[in-house]
Write a protein that holds these residues in place. Structure first.
Motif, mmCIF file in Angstrom:
data_model
loop_
_atom_site.group_PDB
_atom_site.id
_atom_site.type_symbol
_atom_site.label_atom_id
_atom_site.label_comp_id
_atom_site.label_asym_id
_atom_site.label_seq_id
_atom_site.Cartn_x
_atom_site.Cartn_y
_atom_site.Cartn_z
ATOM 1 N N GLU A 60 -0.222 4.628 -7.413
ATOM 2 C CA GLU A 60 -0.814 5.054 -6.067
ATOM 3 C C GLU A 60 0.335 5.262 -5.096
ATOM 4 O OE1 GLU A 60 -3.286 1.778 -5.127
ATOM 5 O OE2 GLU A 60 -4.854 2.531 -6.574
ATOM 6 N N SER B 250 0.890 -1.074 0.051
ATOM 7 C CA SER B 250 0.077 0.070 0.160
ATOM 8 C C SER B 250 0.919 1.342 0.089
ATOM 9 C CB SER B 250 -0.965 0.005 1.203
ATOM 10 O OG SER B 250 -0.212 0.440 2.273
ATOM 11 N N THR C 195 -3.392 10.223 -0.776
ATOM 12 C CA THR C 195 -3.745 9.093 -1.738
ATOM 13 C C THR C 195 -4.427 9.722 -2.965
ATOM 14 O OG1 THR C 195 -5.948 8.944 -0.462
ATOM 15 C CG2 THR C 195 -3.983 7.444 0.146
ATOM 16 N N TYR D 255 1.501 9.089 -3.523
ATOM 17 C CA TYR D 255 1.497 9.473 -1.961
ATOM 18 C C TYR D 255 2.870 10.091 -1.644
ATOM 19 C CZ TYR D 255 0.410 8.441 2.841
ATOM 20 O OH TYR D 255 0.360 8.543 4.129
#
Length: 347
Positions: A243, A212, A253, A247
C-alpha cells in the motif's frame, strides 16, 4: 505527488522501492520476512542476533539465522558492545551468506542495554566509532546502522552519531524517531531525522509510528529521508508495504486486501510458522500473530478481539488453528459477529 527521486542504494544493492521491514526480535523471523517481501517490502532485515558466536548454537539463534530460500539481498542484524566481537560476528555472517550487515544501536530493551549494547551504545561515541570502524573493516559486504535519536532528551546526539557512521564507511542509516528512554511511548519526532538527512550524504531511512501510506509520504516529505522502515505497523498488516509503495509511486491509494486475500495470507502465515518452528512452538507463536491480525481488522472492537484471542489461544493443534481461521473469515463475512469452531465458542 509521486516520489521521483532515484531509489536508495546500499552498496551494490539498489532497492526496488522505499519501504523496508524493520528488524524486530520475536517478530521478523523467516516466515514473516517472506510474507512481507511477497507483499511489497523492498528490503527485509532479520531478527537481531547476538555478536557472541558461543551463543549461536541455541535453537533460537539458529532459527534467527535461518534465511533458507529467501531472495537477496540477505540482511543480518548483529548486536553487542565489543568491537572485536562484533567484527568477528560480521565476518562469520558474511561467510554464511549475509549480503548486508546491520549493526543494532537502537534497541531499547533493558536486557540489551544492560549489556552495553543496542541504544546504550549511544552514550559512548568513542565506542560507537570503534565498533563502526572495526565492523566495516572486517567485511566486504555493505554495513548499515540502526540508531535512535539519542539516549535521552538531554543527549540527542543522533546527528553526531550519523556523521561518525558516514566517516566510518556505513552505507545506510536507519533512525527511529525516539530516544532510548522513551522506549515506544509518546510520539516519534522527525526533526532529528530531517537534521540527520541534511548532515550526511548516505541513505537515511525514517522509522517510528509510520502506519499508513499517507503517513509514510508525509514523513518522507518532511524529513527528506530516502525510505521508510516499518516495524509495528506491519504486525497484523503485512499489506502495508504494498500500500505504501503504490501510494509513493502513483500518489493514490490502492484497494485494500479483500477477505479472501486476508484469509489466504493469515492461513499461509500460520502454516509457515508450524513448518518452521514445528507444531508445538508453531502453535504458540501463531497466537501472537493472530492477535495482531485481529487488532488490525476494523471489524472487531476490543471486546471481540479479546474473545477471539482467548478462543484461539485455547487451541493446541495445528488443524484446530487452520479450522479457526477458515471459520473466522467464512462466518464473519456472512454473519457479522457470529463465530464458533471446534466446539469452542468465542461469544
Amino acid at each position: 505527488m509521486p516520489d521521483s527521486r532515484p531509489l536508495p542504494q546500499i552498496g551494490r544493492h539498489r532497492l526496488p522501492n522505499r519501504v523496508i521491514l524493520a528488524p524486530m526480535a520475536g517478530v521478523t523471523d523467516r516466515p514473516f520476512r517472506q510474507l512481507c517481501r511477497r507483499l511489497g517490502a523492498g528490503l527485509v532485515v532479520g531478527e537481531m542476533v547476538t555478536s557472541d558466536p558461543a551463543l549461536w548454537n541455541t535453537r533460537k539463534s539458529r532459527q534467527r539465522m535461518d534465511h533458507t530460500g529467501e531472495p537477496g539481498p540477505r540482511a543480518v542484524q548483529i548486536a553487542g558492545g565489543d568491537a572485536d566481537m562484533l567484527a568477528e560476528a560480521a565476518r562469520l555472517n558474511a561467510a554464511q551468506g549475509a549480503e548486508i550487515i546491520d549493526i543494532n544501536m537502537g534497541c531499547p530493551a533493558k536486557k540489551v542495554c544492560n549489556k552495553a549494547a543496542g541504544s546504550a551504545l549511544l552514550r559512548d561515541e568513542a565506542l560507537v566509532a570503534e565498533i563502526l570502524d572495526a565492523v566495516v573493516a572486517a567485511v566486504e559486504v555493505p554495513v548499515t546502522l540502526k540508531i535512535r535519536t539519542g539516549w535521552c532528551a538531554d543527549s540527542n546526539n543522533g546527528v553526531r552519531v550519523a556523521r561518525l557512521a558516514e566517516s566510518a564507511g556505513i552505507q545506510a542509516l536507519a533512525v527511529h524517531g525516539r530516544h532510548r528512554q522513551q522506549r515506544y511511548q509518546g510520539e516519534a519526532e522527525y526533526d532529528t531525522i530531517a537534521a540527520i538527512k541534511q548532515a550526511v550524504s548516505i541513505p537515511v531511512f525514517a522509522n517510528g509510528d509510520i502506519d499508513s501510506p499517507r503517513k509514510a509520504a508525509e514523513v518522507l516529505d518532511y524529513t527528506g529521508a530516502d525510505a521508510v522502515m516499518i516495524g509495528r505497523g506491519a504486525q497484523g498488516n503485512p499489506w502495508i508495504f504494498r500500500e505504501i509503495d503504490h501510494y509513493l509511486r502513483y500518489g493514490r491509494t490502492c484497494p485494500p486486501p479483500d477477505m479472501n486475500e486476508r484469509a489466504d495470507a493469515l492461513l499461509g502465515h500460520v502454516r509457515a510458522l508450524h513448518d518452521f518452528y514445528g507444531h508445538y512452538m508453531g502453535v504458540r507463536i501463531a497466537r501472537k500473530h493472530l492477535g495482531w491480525y485481529l487488532a488490525a481488522d476494523r471489524r472487531f472492537d476490543s471486546d471481540r478481539q479479546r474473545e477471539l484471542r482467548a478462543a484461539f489461544n485455547a487451541l493446541e493443534q495445528p488443524n484446530e488453528q487452520y479450522d479457526f481461521i477458515d471459520d473466522l473469515f467464512s462466518l464473519e463475512g456472512a454473519t457479522g459477529l457470529s463465530w464458533a469452531t471446534n466446539g469452542i465458542s468465542a461469544a
